[in-house]
Scaffold this active site. Structure first.
Site, short mmCIF file in Angstrom:
data_model
loop_
_atom_site.label_atom_id
_atom_site.label_comp_id
_atom_site.label_asym_id
_atom_site.label_seq_id
_atom_site.Cartn_x
_atom_site.Cartn_y
_atom_site.Cartn_z
N CYS A 90 0.90 -0.91 -0.13
CA CYS A 90 0.35 -0.21 -0.15
C CYS A 90 0.80 1.24 -0.08
O CYS A 90 2.34 1.10 -0.71
CB CYS A 90 -0.94 -0.15 1.61
SG CYS A 90 -0.03 -0.25 3.03
N ASN A 139 2.67 1.51 4.41
CA ASN A 139 1.87 0.50 5.36
C ASN A 139 2.80 0.38 6.34
O ASN A 139 2.87 -0.94 7.25
CB ASN A 139 3.93 0.01 4.85
CG ASN A 139 4.46 -1.54 5.39
OD1 ASN A 139 5.59 -2.24 5.83
ND2 ASN A 139 3.38 -2.96 5.05
N CYS A 192 -1.48 0.77 7.60
CA CYS A 192 -2.55 0.61 7.44
C CYS A 192 -3.31 -1.09 6.41
O CYS A 192 -3.34 -1.48 6.79
CB CYS A 192 -3.61 1.32 7.19
SG CYS A 192 -3.49 3.40 8.14
N ARG A 193 -2.90 -0.55 5.48
CA ARG A 193 -4.11 -2.03 4.31
C ARG A 193 -3.07 -2.75 4.13
O ARG A 193 -3.71 -4.44 4.45
CB ARG A 193 -4.04 -1.78 3.61
CG ARG A 193 -5.69 -0.07 3.19
CD ARG A 193 -5.41 0.37 1.75
NE ARG A 193 -4.54 0.97 1.82
CZ ARG A 193 -4.31 2.16 0.34
NH1 ARG A 193 -5.13 2.06 0.07
NH2 ARG A 193 -3.71 3.21 0.65
N SER A 194 -1.50 -2.85 4.00
CA SER A 194 -0.70 -4.06 3.30
C SER A 194 -0.68 -4.39 4.37
O SER A 194 -0.48 -5.98 4.81
CB SER A 194 0.28 -3.44 3.45
OG SER A 194 1.18 -2.87 3.33
N ASP A 244 -7.99 3.96 0.85
CA ASP A 244 -7.01 4.32 1.96
C ASP A 244 -7.96 5.01 3.16
O ASP A 244 -8.79 6.14 2.66
CB ASP A 244 -5.94 5.57 1.49
CG ASP A 244 -5.74 6.34 2.35
OD1 ASP A 244 -5.69 5.68 3.54
OD2 ASP A 244 -4.42 6.84 1.61
P1 4NP Z 1 -1.79 2.94 3.92
O1 4NP Z 1 -2.88 3.78 4.73
O2 4NP Z 1 -1.26 3.07 2.26
O3 4NP Z 1 -2.52 1.83 4.26
O4 4NP Z 1 -0.38 2.39 4.86
C1 4NP Z 1 -1.81 5.83 4.63
C2 4NP Z 1 -0.62 5.79 6.07
C3 4NP Z 1 -0.34 6.64 6.02
C4 4NP Z 1 -0.59 8.13 4.91
C5 4NP Z 1 -0.99 7.81 3.93
C6 4NP Z 1 -2.17 6.27 3.80
N1 4NP Z 1 -0.16 8.90 5.17
O5 4NP Z 1 0.02 10.34 4.67
O6 4NP Z 1 1.28 9.19 5.85
#
Ligand code: 4NP
Length: 172
Positions: A9, A12, A14-16, A134
Site C-alpha cells: 500500500c 505500510n 494500514c492496509r498492507s 485508503d
Molecule cells: P496505508 O495508509 O497506505 O494503508 O498504510 C496510509 C498511511 C499513511 C498515509 C497515507 C495512507 N500518510 O499519508 O501518511
C-alpha cells in the site's frame, strides 16, 4: 521453496499490514481445519511494504489495529518501503489500489515483472470493488471496511493459490 506474497500500500501501516496478518490468520485456520500432515504455514510466506517511506519502522496504525482486533486478528510488523529487489524476492505482489499498482510498476524499468503484480481486489469473491480504499484520513468505518474487503480478498487469494497449485501440501 515457499511461495512468497508481498502486500503493498502507500504507508505500510494500514492496509498492507492488515492484508499480511489476515492472510497469515487464514492460513493458520486452514491448517487447523485440515487433516493434512503438512501445513500451508510452511508453504506460504507473507510480507508487506509501502510505496512511500514516511512511516518506515512504525508499527501498524492504532485505528487499524483496533479494527483488526475486533475481528480476532492481531496486527504485527514494522513499516518498510518497497524496494526493487522485491520483484525478484517475491512470487506475487498484491497492490491495494491503482495508484500503488502504478507506483510499483514504475519501478520495473525493464518491464520484466508485470505478471507478478496484481490488484488485491482481483481476488475478492463477494465485494464488487476494484480497490481497497485508503482509510488514513477517514473515520472508524473506513478501517472496518478495509478489514471486511481484505478478509474476502485474502480468502479468494488463498483458494486461488491452492486451486492453481501454486502451493501444494501432502495430504494423508
Ligand atoms: P496505508 O495508509 O497506505 O494503508 O498504510 C496510509 C498511511 C499513511 C498515509 C497515507 C495512507 N500518510 O499519508 O501518511
Amino acid at each position: 521453496m515457499p511461495y512468497k506474497l508481498l502486500f503493498v500500500c502507500l504507508g505500510n501501516i494500514c492496509r498492507s499490514p492488515s492484508a499480511e496478518n489476515i492472510m497469515n490468520h487464514l492460513i493458520e485456520q486452514y491448517d487447523l481445519s485440515d487433516n493434512a500432515t503438512d501445513s500451508y504455514r510452511d508453504r506460504i510466506v507473507c510480507d508487506s511494504a509501502g510505496t512511500g517511506g514516511y512511516h518506515v519502522g512504525s508499527p501498524p496504525d492504532a485505528r487499524m489495529t483496533y479494527a483488526a482486533k475486533m475481528r480476532g486478528i492481531n496486527l504485527v510488523g514494522a513499516a518498510r518501503k518497497f524496494q526493487v529487489e522485491d520483484f525478484d524476492n517475491f512470487d506475487l505482489i498484491l497492490t491495494m489500489d491503482k495508484e500503488n499498482y502504478r507506483d510499483v510498476l514504475r519501478l520495473d524499468a525493464a518491464g520484466k515483472y508485470g505478471d507478478k503484480v496484481r490488484l488485491m481486489c482481483d481476488f475478492c469473491r463477494h465485494f464488487d470493488v476494484k480497490e481497497v480504499p485508503d482509510p488514513y484520513y477517514g473515520g472508524k468505518d473506513g478501517f472496518d471496511y478495509v478489514i471486511e474487503i481484505l478478509l474476502d480478498a485474502c480468502e479468494g487469494l488463498l483458494e486461488y493459490l491452492i486451486s492453481e497449485k501454486k502451493v501444494v501440501i501432502n495430504n494423508s
